[in-house]
Design an enzyme around this catalytic site. Structure first.
Site, PDB file in Angstrom:
ATOM      1  N   CYS A 130      -1.499  34.151   9.916  1.00 36.29           N
ATOM      2  CA  CYS A 130      -1.200  34.818  11.177  1.00 36.29           C
ATOM      3  C   CYS A 130      -0.855  33.821  12.271  1.00 36.29           C
ATOM      4  O   CYS A 130      -1.619  33.596  13.206  1.00 36.29           O
ATOM      5  CB  CYS A 130      -2.391  35.673  11.598  1.00 36.29           C
ATOM      6  SG  CYS A 130      -2.789  36.868  10.331  1.00 36.29           S
TER       7      CYS A 130
ATOM      8  N   GLU B  13       0.827  -1.220   0.000  1.00 34.81           N
ATOM      9  CA  GLU B  13       0.000   0.000   0.000  1.00 34.81           C
ATOM     10  C   GLU B  13       0.856   1.262   0.000  1.00 34.81           C
ATOM     11  O   GLU B  13       0.780   2.069   0.924  1.00 34.81           O
ATOM     12  CB  GLU B  13      -0.895   0.016   1.248  1.00 34.81           C
ATOM     13  CG  GLU B  13      -1.755  -1.206   1.434  1.00 34.81           C
ATOM     14  CD  GLU B  13      -2.369  -1.286   2.837  1.00 34.81           C
ATOM     15  OE1 GLU B  13      -1.939  -0.550   3.752  1.00 34.81           O
ATOM     16  OE2 GLU B  13      -3.288  -2.089   3.011  1.00 34.81           O
ATOM     17  N   PRO B  14       1.673   1.477  -1.016  1.00 37.35           N
ATOM     18  CA  PRO B  14       2.534   2.661  -0.998  1.00 37.35           C
ATOM     19  C   PRO B  14       1.768   3.945  -1.357  1.00 37.35           C
ATOM     20  O   PRO B  14       0.930   3.935  -2.253  1.00 37.35           O
ATOM     21  CB  PRO B  14       3.573   2.350  -2.085  1.00 37.35           C
ATOM     22  CG  PRO B  14       2.872   1.425  -3.024  1.00 37.35           C
ATOM     23  CD  PRO B  14       1.842   0.669  -2.237  1.00 37.35           C
TER      24      PRO B  14
ATOM     25  N   ARG C  22       3.249   7.724  -0.231  1.00 36.75           N
ATOM     26  CA  ARG C  22       4.285   8.751  -0.347  1.00 36.75           C
ATOM     27  C   ARG C  22       5.324   8.441  -1.422  1.00 36.75           C
ATOM     28  O   ARG C  22       5.704   9.318  -2.197  1.00 36.75           O
ATOM     29  CB  ARG C  22       4.984   8.894   1.010  1.00 36.75           C
ATOM     30  CG  ARG C  22       5.976  10.044   1.088  1.00 36.75           C
ATOM     31  CD  ARG C  22       6.811   9.952   2.378  1.00 36.75           C
ATOM     32  NE  ARG C  22       5.986   9.768   3.558  1.00 36.75           N
ATOM     33  CZ  ARG C  22       5.523  10.771   4.318  1.00 36.75           C
ATOM     34  NH1 ARG C  22       5.826  12.015   4.025  1.00 36.75           N
ATOM     35  NH2 ARG C  22       4.770  10.508   5.377  1.00 36.75           N
TER      36      ARG C  22
END
Ligand SMILES: *Cc1c(COP(=O)(O)O)cnc(C)c1O
Length: 412
Positions: free
Chosen positions: A341, A272-273, A275
């Site tokens: 901010c 399940e790759p 990245r």
């Protein structure tokens, strides 16, 4: 797929400064070739071993990217009903979908069963009971794996390490065989696999291999006890190089180490790759708004912020930042910050980088995974568009949000 030619930074054959002028900034840009090559590295390295590469949708879930991978034959690892919807919209094959996650709802389980997904990675006995009940009501049988927690330490950021017994994920491997035994009572379930996933951005694959050995031993025990185990799901987690010059594991070499362990088992490998397929295939383009000095610190204020790419703020992650047009001036040490901010709104701190001036474009590298998907409308900033490069052409695969999009669904 991202490289300089002369002084211009390119994605495939497209000069990114031109693209930035036309598409505006901030904008995510992906290389289709890079995505397909990374996917192919996985499938080719498995060779003759039966396997399914299930791309982890959560890393980058844009429809055009899912469609690209679906056409290449990929399966998909989903963690929500929304991700299943995306996969189906993109033309993904439900019979190659695996549903992971620690908190599947009854509605999500029902949707997945009705869609005919391949299998479920279950993380508790209560979830097995729910899956069985829903399958019975629909007159179906559901294949399942138990996600076991192999209690190995993936050396990575604590927020994305998942394989230790103190984490919320999986079922302790020591008790897993007993859970499979008790699951025999569930008439509508078939114990067809064992799964694990120990974390993300893992640069040293040895903990993954250690986990595989443990899971493989469990699978053999289960088969000896008569469970019809057919596949091992080894999760995702392979890391990528975020620092220039950093070594990241080669997909091919890694998969070959997995394959050799599974070769004799007769089991199908699932992986399940996320990245490692999309991470290096994407950049975030941004434009310099201002340069300012406070005390002895130099700041580069750019038009991308933590709402666009939260990894630096959330994980202290490092992303290389490169000029789209190189100049020959000496490097300057600066903080690269966005307009949000928050003091935590930065893309880089104390970074020696190109001497960029207002109006210049920059690329934040290796932003294809956990980039856009984690972006938000914080500070009521419209989310960035996404662009897919294919050779010498590019197209917008997600429009930049407009102000109207910010208030959609709201009432006075
Ligand atoms: C996140 C996740 C993945 C993908 O991890 P990467 O590090 O992106 O490869 C795979 N499987 C499961 C269960 C996950 O939660």
């Amino acid at each position: 797929m991202f490289a300089y030619s002369q002084n211009d930074y390119y994605c495939e054959q497209v000069p990114l400064a031109d693209l930035a002028h036309q598409a505006g900034t901030p904008a995510y840009v992906y290389s289709s070739q890079a995505i397909l090559q990374n996917y192919a590295a996985y499938t080719q390295a498995f060779g003759a071993l039966p396997h399914t590469v299930c791309y982890a949708v959560k890393a980058n879930s844009s429809l055009a990217i899912l469609a690209l991978l679906a056409k290449a034959g990929a399966g998909f690892d989903i963690v929500s009903g929304g991700e299943l919807y995306r996969v189906l919209q993109a033309g993904g094959d439900p019979s190659k979908v695996v549903f992971s996650g620690v908190g599947k709802t009854a509605a999500e389980v029902e949707y997945a069963l009705e869609s005919g997904i391949h299998t479920f990675n279950c993380e508790s006995e209560a979830e097995l009971a729910l899956l069985d009940a829903k399958a019975a009501r629909l007159g179906k049988t559901a294949g399942f794996s138990i996600r076991v927690n192999p209690d190995v330490d993936a050396v990575t950021h604590p927020y994305i390490s998942t394989g230790l017994s103190r984490h919320k994920f999986g079922i302790a491997i020591a008790g897993a065989a007993a859970v499979y035994e008790r699951a025999r009572q569930f008439r509508n379930l078939v114990a067809e696999g064992v799964s694990c996933h120990i974390g993300s951005q893992i640069l040293d694959p040895s903990p993954i291999l250690e986990a595989v050995d443990k899971v493989l031993a469990l699978a053999n025990t289960l088969r000896a006890q008569g469970h019809p185990i057919r596949h091992l799901d080894l999760g995702g987690g392979l890391g990528v190089a975020y620092h220039a010059g950093e070594k990241s594991p080669e997909i091919r070499a890694f998969v070959e180490m997995l394959s050799s362990r599974l070769q004799a088992s007769g089991l199908t490998a699932m992986i399940e790759p996320g990245r490692s397929i999309v991470g290096p295939a994407g950049v975030l383009l941004t434009r310099v708004l201002y340069r300012k000095r406070n005390g002895d610190k130099e700041f580069l204020v750019v038009d991308a912020a933590m709402n666009d790419l939260i990894r630096p703020s959330l994980y202290r992650a490092h992303h290389e930042i490169l000029p789209l047009r190189k100049n020959s001036l000496p490097l300057v040490t600066m903080d690269v910050v966005g307009p949000v901010c928050e003091t935590g709104d930065f893309l880089a701190r104390d970074r020696a980088m190109a001497n960029a001036m207002p109006g210049d474009f920059l690329a934040v590298s290796t932003a294809g995974a956990y980039g856009f998907v984690l972006s938000s409308n914080y500070n009521s900033r419209p989310r960035a568009p996404e662009v897919l490069v294919e050779g010498a052409t590019w197209r917008i695969i997600r429009q930049r949000e407009q102000y109207q999009d910010l208030v959609r669904g709201e009432t006075l």
